[in-house]
Write a protein that holds these residues in place. Structure first.
Motif, PDB file in Angstrom:
ATOM      1  N   HIS A 332       0.816  -1.206   0.000  1.00 16.61           N
ATOM      2  CA  HIS A 332       0.000   0.000   0.000  1.00 16.61           C
ATOM      3  C   HIS A 332       0.860   1.270   0.000  1.00 16.61           C
ATOM      4  O   HIS A 332       1.909   1.328   0.627  1.00 16.61           O
ATOM      5  CB  HIS A 332      -0.939   0.006   1.208  1.00 16.61           C
ATOM      6  N   THR A 333       0.358   2.262  -0.711  1.00 19.99           N
ATOM      7  CA  THR A 333       1.019   3.565  -0.749  1.00 19.99           C
ATOM      8  C   THR A 333       0.376   4.476   0.291  1.00 19.99           C
ATOM      9  O   THR A 333      -0.720   4.200   0.803  1.00 19.99           O
ATOM     10  CB  THR A 333       0.879   4.203  -2.133  1.00 19.99           C
ATOM     11  N   GLN A 334       1.046   5.581   0.585  1.00 17.28           N
ATOM     12  CA  GLN A 334       0.468   6.534   1.514  1.00 17.28           C
ATOM     13  C   GLN A 334      -0.853   7.075   0.976  1.00 17.28           C
ATOM     14  O   GLN A 334      -1.803   7.291   1.730  1.00 17.28           O
ATOM     15  CB  GLN A 334       1.430   7.695   1.761  1.00 17.28           C
ATOM     16  N   SER A 335      -0.936   7.250  -0.338  1.00 18.18           N
ATOM     17  CA  SER A 335      -2.176   7.720  -0.960  1.00 18.18           C
ATOM     18  C   SER A 335      -3.309   6.726  -0.734  1.00 18.18           C
ATOM     19  O   SER A 335      -4.459   7.125  -0.478  1.00 18.18           O
ATOM     20  CB  SER A 335      -1.962   7.950  -2.461  1.00 18.18           C
ATOM     21  N   ASP A 336      -3.015   5.418  -0.848  1.00 18.00           N
ATOM     22  CA  ASP A 336      -4.024   4.390  -0.579  1.00 18.00           C
ATOM     23  C   ASP A 336      -4.579   4.535   0.835  1.00 18.00           C
ATOM     24  O   ASP A 336      -5.793   4.491   1.062  1.00 18.00           O
ATOM     25  CB  ASP A 336      -3.425   2.985  -0.721  1.00 18.00           C
ATOM     26  N   LEU A 337      -3.667   4.701   1.772  1.00 14.41           N
ATOM     27  CA  LEU A 337      -4.056   4.781   3.176  1.00 14.41           C
ATOM     28  C   LEU A 337      -4.807   6.079   3.468  1.00 14.41           C
ATOM     29  O   LEU A 337      -5.767   6.086   4.245  1.00 14.41           O
ATOM     30  CB  LEU A 337      -2.823   4.662   4.064  1.00 14.41           C
ATOM     31  N   ASP A 338      -4.386   7.170   2.822  1.00 16.25           N
ATOM     32  CA  ASP A 338      -5.096   8.443   2.984  1.00 16.25           C
ATOM     33  C   ASP A 338      -6.528   8.327   2.479  1.00 16.25           C
ATOM     34  O   ASP A 338      -7.466   8.847   3.093  1.00 16.25           O
ATOM     35  CB  ASP A 338      -4.364   9.559   2.239  1.00 16.25           C
ATOM     36  N   THR A 339      -6.688   7.636   1.349  1.00 15.75           N
ATOM     37  CA  THR A 339      -8.031   7.443   0.798  1.00 15.75           C
ATOM     38  C   THR A 339      -8.894   6.646   1.752  1.00 15.75           C
ATOM     39  O   THR A 339     -10.050   7.004   2.032  1.00 15.75           O
ATOM     40  CB  THR A 339      -7.954   6.715  -0.560  1.00 15.75           C
ATOM     41  N   LEU A 340      -8.344   5.549   2.273  1.00 15.44           N
ATOM     42  CA  LEU A 340      -9.091   4.732   3.222  1.00 15.44           C
ATOM     43  C   LEU A 340      -9.414   5.524   4.483  1.00 15.44           C
ATOM     44  O   LEU A 340     -10.537   5.455   5.001  1.00 15.44           O
ATOM     45  CB  LEU A 340      -8.293   3.478   3.578  1.00 15.44           C
ATOM     46  N   GLY A 341      -8.442   6.284   4.968  1.00 12.41           N
ATOM     47  CA  GLY A 341      -8.664   7.086   6.161  1.00 12.41           C
ATOM     48  C   GLY A 341      -9.765   8.116   5.968  1.00 12.41           C
ATOM     49  O   GLY A 341     -10.592   8.337   6.861  1.00 12.41           O
ATOM     50  N   GLN A 342      -9.809   8.743   4.799  1.00 10.13           N
ATOM     51  CA  GLN A 342     -10.843   9.727   4.499  1.00 10.13           C
ATOM     52  C   GLN A 342     -12.215   9.070   4.420  1.00 10.13           C
ATOM     53  O   GLN A 342     -13.204   9.588   4.958  1.00 10.13           O
ATOM     54  CB  GLN A 342     -10.524  10.440   3.177  1.00 10.13           C
ATOM     55  N   LEU A 343     -12.287   7.924   3.753  1.00  8.69           N
ATOM     56  CA  LEU A 343     -13.554   7.192   3.665  1.00  8.69           C
ATOM     57  C   LEU A 343     -14.043   6.784   5.043  1.00  8.69           C
ATOM     58  O   LEU A 343     -15.244   6.870   5.342  1.00  8.69           O
ATOM     59  CB  LEU A 343     -13.390   5.955   2.786  1.00  8.69           C
ATOM     60  N   PHE A 344     -13.128   6.366   5.861  1.00  8.33           N
ATOM     61  CA  PHE A 344     -13.481   5.956   7.226  1.00  8.33           C
ATOM     62  C   PHE A 344     -13.993   7.161   8.034  1.00  8.33           C
ATOM     63  O   PHE A 344     -15.000   7.052   8.737  1.00  8.33           O
ATOM     64  CB  PHE A 344     -12.256   5.332   7.892  1.00  8.33           C
ATOM     65  N   SER A 345     -13.314   8.297   7.925  1.00  6.12           N
ATOM     66  CA  SER A 345     -13.740   9.501   8.650  1.00  6.12           C
ATOM     67  C   SER A 345     -15.145   9.931   8.239  1.00  6.12           C
ATOM     68  O   SER A 345     -15.974  10.294   9.083  1.00  6.12           O
ATOM     69  CB  SER A 345     -12.752  10.647   8.396  1.00  6.12           C
ATOM     70  N   GLU A 346     -15.414   9.862   6.938  1.00  8.25           N
ATOM     71  CA  GLU A 346     -16.743  10.222   6.439  1.00  8.25           C
ATOM     72  C   GLU A 346     -17.800   9.253   6.955  1.00  8.25           C
ATOM     73  O   GLU A 346     -18.915   9.677   7.314  1.00  8.25           O
ATOM     74  CB  GLU A 346     -16.727  10.254   4.911  1.00  8.25           C
ATOM     75  N   TYR A 347     -17.455   7.983   6.994  1.00 10.96           N
ATOM     76  CA  TYR A 347     -18.396   6.975   7.473  1.00 10.96           C
ATOM     77  C   TYR A 347     -18.700   7.183   8.953  1.00 10.96           C
ATOM     78  O   TYR A 347     -19.865   7.143   9.376  1.00 10.96           O
ATOM     79  CB  TYR A 347     -17.824   5.582   7.244  1.00 10.96           C
ATOM     80  N   VAL A 348     -17.668   7.423   9.755  1.00  7.38           N
ATOM     81  CA  VAL A 348     -17.840   7.619  11.189  1.00  7.38           C
ATOM     82  C   VAL A 348     -18.674   8.856  11.455  1.00  7.38           C
ATOM     83  O   VAL A 348     -19.548   8.877  12.357  1.00  7.38           O
ATOM     84  CB  VAL A 348     -16.478   7.717  11.891  1.00  7.38           C
ATOM     85  N   ALA A 349     -18.437   9.924  10.706  1.00  3.64           N
ATOM     86  CA  ALA A 349     -19.176  11.172  10.912  1.00  3.64           C
ATOM     87  C   ALA A 349     -20.676  10.991  10.715  1.00  3.64           C
ATOM     88  O   ALA A 349     -21.492  11.649  11.393  1.00  3.64           O
ATOM     89  CB  ALA A 349     -18.641  12.247   9.950  1.00  3.64           C
ATOM     90  N   VAL A 350     -21.060  10.113   9.821  1.00  2.48           N
ATOM     91  CA  VAL A 350     -22.471   9.899   9.518  1.00  2.48           C
ATOM     92  C   VAL A 350     -23.109   8.836  10.407  1.00  2.48           C
ATOM     93  O   VAL A 350     -24.266   8.946  10.811  1.00  2.48           O
ATOM     94  CB  VAL A 350     -22.653   9.501   8.036  1.00  2.48           C
ATOM     95  N   ASN A 351     -22.321   7.813  10.764  1.00  3.97           N
ATOM     96  CA  ASN A 351     -22.912   6.624  11.404  1.00  3.97           C
ATOM     97  C   ASN A 351     -22.594   6.468  12.875  1.00  3.97           C
ATOM     98  O   ASN A 351     -23.141   5.567  13.517  1.00  3.97           O
ATOM     99  CB  ASN A 351     -22.461   5.369  10.655  1.00  3.97           C
TER     100      ASN A 351
END
Length: 352
Positions: A332-351
């Motif tokens: 995994h690249t740092q960009s991959d992890l940043d993308t996953l981290g952003q998706l996770f943050s968005e999910y947590v904010a809503v759910n």
């Protein structure tokens, strides 16, 4: 269920779309590593695609002892013996030890180390440990204790401090399955052997067994223990009557000696970076720099499925609840992890 026609790496192609892939057990990403693939090709040219013979044959390939010496040195074990799979290594060891001894199995021990289905044990590891000393103390014959080095499904560390307090009036053999620790645990990926060896009293024999097909990328298994045990296992029908590891892979493992620490360092960097992205509002369980992140949220996998594929499947039975995890690899690249981290943050904010 997702069906694909090629092995995923840092991404996976499903339904004609590329998604980030956070699953599997190739923690160091060896299966997609170009350097490893090149030396593996060299190995195939020298040894062919397989070895259709017995390790007890009158013709011996030197690569096996060379690889076993390397594995022993790498893990700080006295001796090592390879088998064609981690499952076979476990069965060979357990059937050798099954000589009217009392077996005590920790929860979630892999079936490769069972004698039969009655050895399947459930429950919490720490509760099992709290009763273990008493269970051992009641015995007047040899005891075999069997446990995993780590819980890779629920991302829980296993402490072995209790080993130092085991009763000393009987002989004890401690068997640890380090399939998910070899290449990942320790200061340089050497696994758990050296760590536990420092704790064991004189009446406790330590044996570590496991697959080398996960982090180390070699389709095979290994038993790590003292020289006497290894010599006895070499006489076992599980060893003499079975085909060995494909020698080309052992050749590649030896030639990848300098590659493993580089990938190990990259894996740690990736894990720490992902931890930094999720630490504020984490619904994951994780520990140290282990590359597995467990979530009890059954909706997480589907919610992120448009861009990511996580590890999520029922275990240990088809009708069990799904176990949902994020598995980080050295690919995994740092960009991959940043993308996953952003998706996770968005999910947590809503759910949450």
């Amino acid at each position: 269920m997702i069906t694909v026609n090629s092995l995923p790496g840092r991404t996976i192609i499903t339904e004609g779309k590329e998604r980030l892939y956070f699953s599997g057990t190739s923690y160091l990403g060896i299966h997609k590593n170009i350097v490893f693939q090149e030396v593996l090709r060299d190995g195939f040219r020298q040894y062919g695609t397989g070895y259709s013979s017995s390790r007890s044959s009158n013709v011996q390939l030197a690569i096996y002892e060379e690889a076993e010496t390397w594995l022993a040195n790498f893990t700080h074990a006295p001796s090592a013996l390879t088998f064609s799979s981690g499952y076979l290594a476990g069965q060979a060891l357990i059937h050798h030890l099954d000589q009217s001894s009392q077996f005590l199995y920790a929860p979630q021990t892999h079936p490769a180390l069972w004698r039969n289905e009655q050895d399947n044990s459930s429950g919490e590891y720490h509760r099992w440990v709290s009763h273990l000393e008493a269970k051992v103390g009641y015995n007047h014959r040899e005891v075999i204790i069997v446990a995993n080095s780590v819980d890779p499904l629920y991302a829980r560390a296993h402490s072995f401090d209790w080993v130092a307090h085991l009763p000393d009036h009987i002989k004890i053999t401690l068997v640890i399955d380090d399939s998910h620790g070899l290449g990942v645990l320790g200061e340089r990926g050497e696994g758990i052997y050296a760590t536990v060896k420092k704790l064991v009293p004189k009446n406790v024999s330590l044996v570590v067994v496991g697959s080398i097909g996960k982090a180390l990328g070699v389709p095979g298994g290994v038993v790590l223990g003292d020289a006497t045990l290894i010599q006895l296992l070499k006489k076992s029908p599980y060893f003499t009557a079975a085909s060995p590891v494909v020698p080309a892979y052992l050749y590649a493992m030896l030639r990848a000696e300098k590659l493993y620490p580089v990938l190990f360092a990259q894996l740690r960097t990736n894990v720490l970076h992902f931890q930094s992205l999720i630490k504020e509002n984490s619904i994951f369980r994780y520990f140290g720099t282990y590359p597995v992140f467990y979530s009890a949220d059954q909706n997480l996998c589907d919610a992120l499925s448009e861009k990511c594929v996580l590890s999520s499947f029922p275990y240990p039975n088809p009708d069990s609840d799904c176990i949902t995890r994020v598995v980080i690899s050295a690919l995994h690249t740092q960009s991959d992890l940043d993308t996953l981290g952003q998706l996770f943050s968005e999910y947590v904010a809503v759910n949450h």
